[in-house]
Design an enzyme around this catalytic site. Structure first.
Site, PDB file in Angstrom:
ATOM      1  N   ASP A   9       0.887  -1.157   0.000  1.00 55.39           N
ATOM      2  CA  ASP A   9       0.000   0.000   0.000  1.00 55.39           C
ATOM      3  C   ASP A   9       0.934   1.218   0.000  1.00 55.39           C
ATOM      4  O   ASP A   9       2.140   1.079   0.266  1.00 55.39           O
ATOM      5  CB  ASP A   9      -0.854  -0.061   1.269  1.00 55.39           C
ATOM      6  CG  ASP A   9      -1.707   1.167   1.453  1.00 55.39           C
ATOM      7  OD1 ASP A   9      -2.452   1.511   0.540  1.00 55.39           O
ATOM      8  OD2 ASP A   9      -1.628   1.784   2.538  1.00 55.39           O
ATOM      9  N   LEU A  10       0.416   2.407  -0.302  1.00 53.67           N
ATOM     10  CA  LEU A  10       1.305   3.580  -0.371  1.00 53.67           C
ATOM     11  C   LEU A  10       1.211   4.448   0.890  1.00 53.67           C
ATOM     12  O   LEU A  10       2.129   4.483   1.715  1.00 53.67           O
ATOM     13  CB  LEU A  10       0.968   4.401  -1.625  1.00 53.67           C
ATOM     14  CG  LEU A  10       1.801   5.644  -1.869  1.00 53.67           C
ATOM     15  CD1 LEU A  10       3.279   5.317  -2.038  1.00 53.67           C
ATOM     16  CD2 LEU A  10       1.297   6.378  -3.119  1.00 53.67           C
ATOM     17  N   ASP A  11       0.061   5.117   1.028  1.00 51.57           N
ATOM     18  CA  ASP A  11      -0.098   6.035   2.164  1.00 51.57           C
ATOM     19  C   ASP A  11      -0.151   5.254   3.476  1.00 51.57           C
ATOM     20  O   ASP A  11      -1.000   4.386   3.655  1.00 51.57           O
ATOM     21  CB  ASP A  11      -1.392   6.846   1.971  1.00 51.57           C
ATOM     22  CG  ASP A  11      -1.706   7.732   3.162  1.00 51.57           C
ATOM     23  OD1 ASP A  11      -0.766   8.115   3.876  1.00 51.57           O
ATOM     24  OD2 ASP A  11      -2.892   8.040   3.380  1.00 51.57           O
ATOM     25  N   THR A  17       1.417  10.273   3.689  1.00 46.93           N
ATOM     26  CA  THR A  17       0.735  11.370   2.988  1.00 46.93           C
ATOM     27  C   THR A  17      -0.566  11.758   3.695  1.00 46.93           C
ATOM     28  O   THR A  17      -1.194  12.743   3.312  1.00 46.93           O
ATOM     29  CB  THR A  17       0.460  11.008   1.508  1.00 46.93           C
ATOM     30  OG1 THR A  17       0.132   9.627   1.434  1.00 46.93           O
ATOM     31  CG2 THR A  17       1.672  11.264   0.649  1.00 46.93           C
ATOM     32  N   LYS A  45      -8.391   7.094   6.066  1.00 50.58           N
ATOM     33  CA  LYS A  45      -7.205   6.368   5.597  1.00 50.58           C
ATOM     34  C   LYS A  45      -7.607   5.158   4.756  1.00 50.58           C
ATOM     35  O   LYS A  45      -8.441   4.359   5.192  1.00 50.58           O
ATOM     36  CB  LYS A  45      -6.335   5.928   6.777  1.00 50.58           C
ATOM     37  CG  LYS A  45      -5.583   7.093   7.385  1.00 50.58           C
ATOM     38  CD  LYS A  45      -4.582   6.647   8.426  1.00 50.58           C
ATOM     39  CE  LYS A  45      -3.806   7.845   8.944  1.00 50.58           C
ATOM     40  NZ  LYS A  45      -2.952   7.500  10.071  1.00 50.58           N
ATOM     41  N   GLY A  46      -7.045   5.060   3.579  1.00 50.73           N
ATOM     42  CA  GLY A  46      -7.338   3.936   2.689  1.00 50.73           C
ATOM     43  C   GLY A  46      -8.659   4.083   1.949  1.00 50.73           C
ATOM     44  O   GLY A  46      -9.017   3.260   1.123  1.00 50.73           O
ATOM     45  N   ARG A  49     -11.100   9.013  -2.741  1.00 49.52           N
ATOM     46  CA  ARG A  49     -11.359  10.458  -2.704  1.00 49.52           C
ATOM     47  C   ARG A  49     -12.873  10.737  -2.669  1.00 49.52           C
ATOM     48  O   ARG A  49     -13.337  11.556  -1.880  1.00 49.52           O
ATOM     49  CB  ARG A  49     -10.732  11.112  -3.944  1.00 49.52           C
ATOM     50  CG  ARG A  49     -10.538  12.598  -3.798  1.00 49.52           C
ATOM     51  CD  ARG A  49      -9.939  13.187  -5.063  1.00 49.52           C
ATOM     52  NE  ARG A  49      -8.705  12.531  -5.476  1.00 49.52           N
ATOM     53  CZ  ARG A  49      -8.122  12.721  -6.656  1.00 49.52           C
ATOM     54  NH1 ARG A  49      -8.652  13.556  -7.533  1.00 49.52           N
ATOM     55  NH2 ARG A  49      -7.001  12.087  -6.963  1.00 49.52           N
ATOM     56  N   SER A 114      -2.554   0.684  -4.276  1.00 53.41           N
ATOM     57  CA  SER A 114      -3.014   1.862  -3.518  1.00 53.41           C
ATOM     58  C   SER A 114      -4.356   2.379  -4.039  1.00 53.41           C
ATOM     59  O   SER A 114      -4.655   2.233  -5.219  1.00 53.41           O
ATOM     60  CB  SER A 114      -1.957   2.960  -3.645  1.00 53.41           C
ATOM     61  OG  SER A 114      -2.471   4.213  -3.279  1.00 53.41           O
ATOM     62  N   ALA A 115      -5.119   3.014  -3.155  1.00 56.61           N
ATOM     63  CA  ALA A 115      -6.395   3.631  -3.561  1.00 56.61           C
ATOM     64  C   ALA A 115      -6.167   4.994  -4.206  1.00 56.61           C
ATOM     65  O   ALA A 115      -7.078   5.567  -4.798  1.00 56.61           O
ATOM     66  CB  ALA A 115      -7.294   3.789  -2.335  1.00 56.61           C
ATOM     67  N   SER A 116      -4.948   5.519  -4.102  1.00 58.32           N
ATOM     68  CA  SER A 116      -4.694   6.892  -4.550  1.00 58.32           C
ATOM     69  C   SER A 116      -4.538   7.018  -6.063  1.00 58.32           C
ATOM     70  O   SER A 116      -3.859   6.218  -6.703  1.00 58.32           O
ATOM     71  CB  SER A 116      -3.419   7.424  -3.887  1.00 58.32           C
ATOM     72  OG  SER A 116      -3.113   8.693  -4.423  1.00 58.32           O
ATOM     73  N   ASN A 118      -3.056   9.543  -7.174  1.00 60.28           N
ATOM     74  CA  ASN A 118      -1.800  10.301  -7.277  1.00 60.28           C
ATOM     75  C   ASN A 118      -0.575   9.428  -6.996  1.00 60.28           C
ATOM     76  O   ASN A 118       0.529   9.954  -6.813  1.00 60.28           O
ATOM     77  CB  ASN A 118      -1.817  11.468  -6.287  1.00 60.28           C
ATOM     78  CG  ASN A 118      -2.942  12.455  -6.573  1.00 60.28           C
ATOM     79  OD1 ASN A 118      -3.019  12.986  -7.675  1.00 60.28           O
ATOM     80  ND2 ASN A 118      -3.814  12.682  -5.608  1.00 60.28           N
ATOM     81  N   LYS A 145     -11.161  -1.003  -1.582  1.00 60.60           N
ATOM     82  CA  LYS A 145     -10.884  -1.888  -0.456  1.00 60.60           C
ATOM     83  C   LYS A 145     -12.037  -1.720   0.548  1.00 60.60           C
ATOM     84  O   LYS A 145     -12.499  -0.590   0.713  1.00 60.60           O
ATOM     85  CB  LYS A 145      -9.566  -1.482   0.238  1.00 60.60           C
ATOM     86  CG  LYS A 145      -8.339  -1.513  -0.672  1.00 60.60           C
ATOM     87  CD  LYS A 145      -7.145  -0.820   0.009  1.00 60.60           C
ATOM     88  CE  LYS A 145      -5.978  -0.652  -0.946  1.00 60.60           C
ATOM     89  NZ  LYS A 145      -4.851   0.120  -0.391  1.00 60.60           N
ATOM     90  N   GLU A 169      -0.103  -3.358   4.571  1.00 62.83           N
ATOM     91  CA  GLU A 169      -1.225  -2.400   4.633  1.00 62.83           C
ATOM     92  C   GLU A 169      -1.323  -1.730   5.992  1.00 62.83           C
ATOM     93  O   GLU A 169      -1.037  -2.355   7.010  1.00 62.83           O
ATOM     94  CB  GLU A 169      -2.540  -3.170   4.432  1.00 62.83           C
ATOM     95  CG  GLU A 169      -3.243  -2.943   3.134  1.00 62.83           C
ATOM     96  CD  GLU A 169      -3.786  -1.551   2.896  1.00 62.83           C
ATOM     97  OE1 GLU A 169      -3.882  -0.754   3.845  1.00 62.83           O
ATOM     98  OE2 GLU A 169      -4.101  -1.255   1.735  1.00 62.83           O
ATOM     99  N   ASP A 170      -1.756  -0.469   5.995  1.00 65.04           N
ATOM    100  CA  ASP A 170      -1.943   0.214   7.286  1.00 65.04           C
ATOM    101  C   ASP A 170      -3.420   0.423   7.631  1.00 65.04           C
ATOM    102  O   ASP A 170      -3.727   0.879   8.725  1.00 65.04           O
ATOM    103  CB  ASP A 170      -1.262   1.601   7.271  1.00 65.04           C
ATOM    104  CG  ASP A 170      -1.994   2.576   6.372  1.00 65.04           C
ATOM    105  OD1 ASP A 170      -2.297   2.205   5.214  1.00 65.04           O
ATOM    106  OD2 ASP A 170      -2.298   3.688   6.825  1.00 65.04           O
TER     107      ASP A 170
HETATM  108  P1  B16 Z   1      -6.186  10.381  -3.860  1.00 67.62           P
HETATM  109  P2  B16 Z   1      -3.538   4.340   0.106  1.00 67.62           P
HETATM  110  C1  B16 Z   1      -5.285   6.371   0.048  1.00 67.62           C
HETATM  111  O1  B16 Z   1      -3.980   5.882  -0.170  1.00 67.62           O
HETATM  112  C2  B16 Z   1      -5.284   7.290   1.266  1.00 67.62           C
HETATM  113  O2  B16 Z   1      -4.993   6.543   2.437  1.00 67.62           O
HETATM  114  C3  B16 Z   1      -6.653   7.922   1.415  1.00 67.62           C
HETATM  115  O3  B16 Z   1      -6.662   8.799   2.542  1.00 67.62           O
HETATM  116  C4  B16 Z   1      -6.985   8.697   0.129  1.00 67.62           C
HETATM  117  O4  B16 Z   1      -8.278   9.274   0.220  1.00 67.62           O
HETATM  118  C5  B16 Z   1      -6.919   7.729  -1.056  1.00 67.62           C
HETATM  119  O5  B16 Z   1      -5.633   7.135  -1.114  1.00 67.62           O
HETATM  120  C6  B16 Z   1      -7.218   8.426  -2.379  1.00 67.62           C
HETATM  121  O6  B16 Z   1      -6.193   9.345  -2.631  1.00 67.62           O
HETATM  122  O7  B16 Z   1      -7.085  11.525  -3.495  1.00 67.62           O
HETATM  123  O8  B16 Z   1      -4.735  10.755  -3.970  1.00 67.62           O
HETATM  124  O9  B16 Z   1      -6.679   9.635  -5.075  1.00 67.62           O
HETATM  125  O10 B16 Z   1      -3.439   4.188   1.594  1.00 67.62           O
HETATM  126  O11 B16 Z   1      -4.556   3.417  -0.523  1.00 67.62           O
HETATM  127  O12 B16 Z   1      -2.192   4.269  -0.563  1.00 67.62           O
HETATM  128 MG    MG Z   2      -2.784   3.170   3.390  1.00 69.50          MG
END
Ligand code: B16
Ligand code: MG
Length: 218
Positions: A9-11, A17, A45-46, A49, A114-116, A118, A145, A169-170
């Site tokens: 996982d990233l964040d 982040t 977290k996780g 958006r 990751s869910a991000s 970015n 997730k 994963e966190d």
């Molecule tokens: P973005 P992960 C998640 O990252 C974050 O934990 C979560 O807080 C955020 O809303 C989500 O990514 C979406 O991020 O706005 O950059 O698309 O923990 O899945 O790496």
């Molecule tokens: Mg995470």
């Protein structure tokens, strides 16, 4: 030779982040007259958006049109990107490079899950982009997730059976996703919160290369 897939996982695992998400969501919420605390941020977290904004609007008893919703997400992301663009390698969490280098030496599969949306920008900023054989992020999945989709795509892209993959994963939702995928789940954080994980460590400084070797040979 044993080849396993290690999906990160990233964040909260590679970088923190969450603090930048917090600043950007807080500004957005406060500008609408809505309070936003660090405790509420924990619950994001996780979470994607879209779901994050839905929760914030819900907490503030606000309803907006679809157009405004999209605009609010864009404003938040723009501020968030401002913080992300200043990131450097120094923000990689302790001992993450040690474990990544070990996995590379052992010729193991390394993926991001990751869910991000970015994720690629962040990995570039902290100079880890090339370490990952494959990247699965918020742009590649339709089910968030705890749905296992993100990790199952990761296994598929690594060319490995899902049962040969290990997830770091966190978030509780992420641990559930890894378990739902039939993978070994490793929680990074608090044992009491991540109790559904197969193993939990406070951070990567607690993870030895001997432990990783055991996972490879399992
Ligand atoms: P973005 P992960 C998640 O990252 C974050 O934990 C979560 O807080 C955020 O809303 C989500 O990514 C979406 O991020 O706005 O950059 O698309 O923990 O899945 O790496
Ligand atoms: Mg995470």
């Amino acid at each position: 030779m044993h080849k396993k897939g290690f999906i990160f996982d990233l964040d909260g695992v590679i970088v923190d982040t969450a603090k930048y998400h917090f600043l950007a969501w807080k500004n957005l919420a406060n500008n609408m007259g809505v309070d936003f605390t660090e405790i509420q941020n924990e619950q994001l977290k996780g979470v994607s958006r879209v779901k994050s904004l839905e929760k914030i609007l819900n907490w503030g008893n606000k309803s907006v049109s679809e157009e405004e919703f999209m605009e609010l997400m864009a404003i938040k992301n723009e501020e968030y990107l401002g913080y992300i663009n200043k990131m450097t390698e120094e923000e990689i969490l302790p001992d993450v490079p040690k474990i990544l280098s070990f996995l590379q030496e052992e010729n193991q599969g390394i993926a991001l899950g990751s869910a991000s949306k970015n994720a690629r920008t962040i990995l570039n900023k902290v100079k880890l982009f090339s370490v990952f054989e494959t990247i699965v992020d918020g742009n590649d999945v339709s089910k968030a997730k705890p749905n296992p989709e993100v990790f199952l795509i990761g296994a598929q892209k690594l060319g490995l059976d899902q049962h040969d993959c290990i997830v770091f994963e966190d978030s509780v939702a992420g641990i559930k996703a890894a378990n739902n995928a039939g993978m070994i789940s490793i929680g990074i954080g608090d044992k009491n919160i991540l109790h559904e994980a197969d193993y939990v460590f406070k951070d990567f400084t607690e993870i030895s290369t001997d432990f990783i070797k055991e996972l490879i040979e399992k």
